[in-house]
Design a protein around this motif. Structure first.
Motif, short mmCIF file in Angstrom:
data_model
loop_
_atom_site.label_atom_id
_atom_site.label_comp_id
_atom_site.label_asym_id
_atom_site.label_seq_id
_atom_site.Cartn_x
_atom_site.Cartn_y
_atom_site.Cartn_z
N ASP A 101 0.76 -3.41 5.86
CA ASP A 101 1.11 -2.77 4.58
C ASP A 101 2.33 -3.40 3.92
O ASP A 101 2.62 -3.12 2.76
CB ASP A 101 1.38 -1.29 4.80
CG ASP A 101 0.19 -0.56 5.40
OD1 ASP A 101 -0.92 -0.75 4.88
OD2 ASP A 101 0.37 0.16 6.40
N ARG A 135 0.40 3.68 2.06
CA ARG A 135 0.68 3.98 3.46
C ARG A 135 1.98 3.33 3.91
O ARG A 135 2.75 3.90 4.69
CB ARG A 135 -0.48 3.51 4.34
CG ARG A 135 -0.28 3.83 5.82
CD ARG A 135 -1.49 3.43 6.66
NE ARG A 135 -1.69 1.98 6.68
CZ ARG A 135 -2.64 1.36 7.37
NH1 ARG A 135 -3.50 2.07 8.08
NH2 ARG A 135 -2.75 0.04 7.32
N GLY A 136 2.23 2.11 3.42
CA GLY A 136 3.48 1.44 3.74
C GLY A 136 4.68 2.23 3.27
O GLY A 136 5.71 2.31 3.97
N ALA A 157 5.13 -0.63 8.98
CA ALA A 157 4.47 -1.13 7.78
C ALA A 157 4.05 -2.59 7.94
O ALA A 157 2.96 -2.99 7.50
CB ALA A 157 5.40 -0.97 6.57
N THR A 214 0.81 -1.21 0.00
CA THR A 214 0.00 0.00 0.00
C THR A 214 0.85 1.27 0.00
O THR A 214 2.00 1.26 0.46
CB THR A 214 -0.91 0.06 1.25
OG1 THR A 214 -0.07 0.26 2.41
CG2 THR A 214 -1.72 -1.22 1.42
#
Length: 422
Positions: free
Chosen positions: A64, A42-43, A59, A40
């Motif tokens: 993620d 976000r990761g 993460a 993702t």
């Protein structure tokens, strides 16, 4: 520039693991046994805003980042493979500028960490000064009051969250934990009718072991859940005449004249600057001629900084501090009338203990996730597997240090040579 290629630029092109990312990019051998999949955006933000083990942990715990080829309850093999690849070089300023443009400025903005993360050190002052009673109680609550049922699933029947001592390579975890308590009991030269203080007693394993052998044992812990579990186990096993576990700071123990004191897994939480008071407290609570044993995680030297790294400090042992066994010994020797008799390193045993805890988590994965949530279960799998590698590679060790409180004239009635079986 794609994400997998950025990773390849940072760590080198001779990868042994497979790297894949949500933007469709990949790097490394297609037939690699283990891999890392960034799932993702976000990761990416976690990795960019906290480079190193903290960002990777964020993460991974948040889901993620995925370790391909490894069970989340025991990612040991994947971590070993990654450890061989994660040798970050120093890109040129031009390369860094290109990487930053490729990632995008939106990923350099801080976002909230996963809920499992503790506050940074500078923000913990709301709970008091480091290693004050209030702050120690808070950080112990953070780590040890996860869920008694979760600990039962991971630790097994002994409910012992400290290094076991394996009598043989083939011994089970339960046999090794029982052998650890036997060794501590014997090193302390305990006899029926003696009085034992177990500081930082956890779920009361040492207390119950001693009580079954006629020793009056008092254990103290800063975890309310541990104390409640231990007291129930004491009642169920018919040991109330000899055993007691209190929800209490060890510094609040009023009794004295103990024949022996054990500190199994507490020294790591004390703070190196507090060692003089800590060991003086032990000396003052034990009889002349009595014995003191510390069982603690240590560093392989006495020069390395004592504070834990960001991952361990935020996710595992907030405020934890490790030092070498030499520092522990010297601080004990600096306390008048304390004489160090023996020290022993068990780092290989801790690697085996962590191996068995990880296996328990794998076998009980579904129930563990139902009990504490997948993020916390993933965190524990990651932490234990990573620590196993640390013990195997001598990044950390585990030492027993045995000391006695001398008589006023410095005489002793102890045997001339070690009196216990290894």
């Amino acid at each position: 520039m794609k994400l997998a290629q950025i990773f390849e630029t940072l760590v080198g092109r001779d990868l042994a693991v497979r790297i894949t990312a949500y933007d469709g990019s990949s790097a490394g051998p297609e037939d690699a046994e283990f891999g890392l999949n960034l799932k993702t955006p976000r990761g990416t933000t976690y990795l960019v805003t906290a480079p190193g083990d903290l960002g990777l942990a964020r993460a991974y715990v948040a889901g993620d980042l995925e370790l391909i080829g490894a069970h989340p309850g025991d990612p040991y093999g994947a971590l070993q493979a990654l450890a061989g690849d994660l040798k970050f070089g120093k890109p040129s300023p031009v390369e860094l500028a290109r990487i930053a443009r490729s990632i995008g400025k939106e990923h350099f903005k801080l976002i909230p960490p996963p809920p499992q993360e503790s506050l940074p050190r500078w923000r913990r002052f709301a709970e008091g000064l480091r290693h004050s009673k209030e702050r120690d109680a808070e950080v112990i609550h953070y780590h040890y009051d996860v869920s008694n049922r979760f600990y039962e699933l991971v630790l097994g029947e002994s409910m012992t969250y400290t290094c076991a001592v394996y009598p043989t390579p083939e011994a089970t975890l339960e046999e090794a934990q029982e052998n650890k308590y036997r060794l501590v009991f014997d090193k302390l030269n305990l006899q029926p009718g003696d009085r034992l203080l177990d500081m930082g007693c956890g779920w009361g394993g040492m207390v119950r072991y001693a009580a079954r052998r006629g020793v009056h044992a008092l254990g103290v812990t800063l975890s309310r859940e541990q104390a409640e579990w231990a007291q129930q186990a004491i009642r169920e096993q018919g040991l109330s005449e000899f055993a007691e576990v209190r929800y209490s700071d060890y510094r609040d123990v009023a009794e004295s004249d103990f024949d022996a004191i054990s500190s199994i897994g507490l020294t790591e939480h004390i703070g190196v600057a507090n060692y003089p008071k800590y060991f003086t407290f032990m000396r003052d609570k034990v009889k002349a001629g009595g014995l003191i044993l510390t069982h603690s995680i240590t560093r392989p030297d006495n020069r390395t900084r004592s504070k834990a790294g960001p991952f361990i400090d935020r996710y595992v042992f907030p405020d934890g501090e490790l030092t070498g066994s030499g520092t522990i010994i010297s601080r004990m020797q600096d306390v008048p009338r304390l004489e160090v008799l023996h020290e022993e390193n068990f780092r290989h045993h801790y690697a085996m203990t962590l191996r068995d805890w990880n296996q328990n988590l794998v076998e009980n994965w579904d129930e563990a996730v139902a009990e504490v949530g997948e993020g916390t279960a993933r965190l524990w799998g990651l932490y234990m597997a990573g620590c196993r590698i640390g013990f195997e590679r001598n990044i950390v060790e585990l030492h027993h240090v045995l000391a006695t409180k001398l008589q006023l004239d410095s005489t002793t009635t102890l045997p001339l040579r070690p009196w216990w079986e290894p």
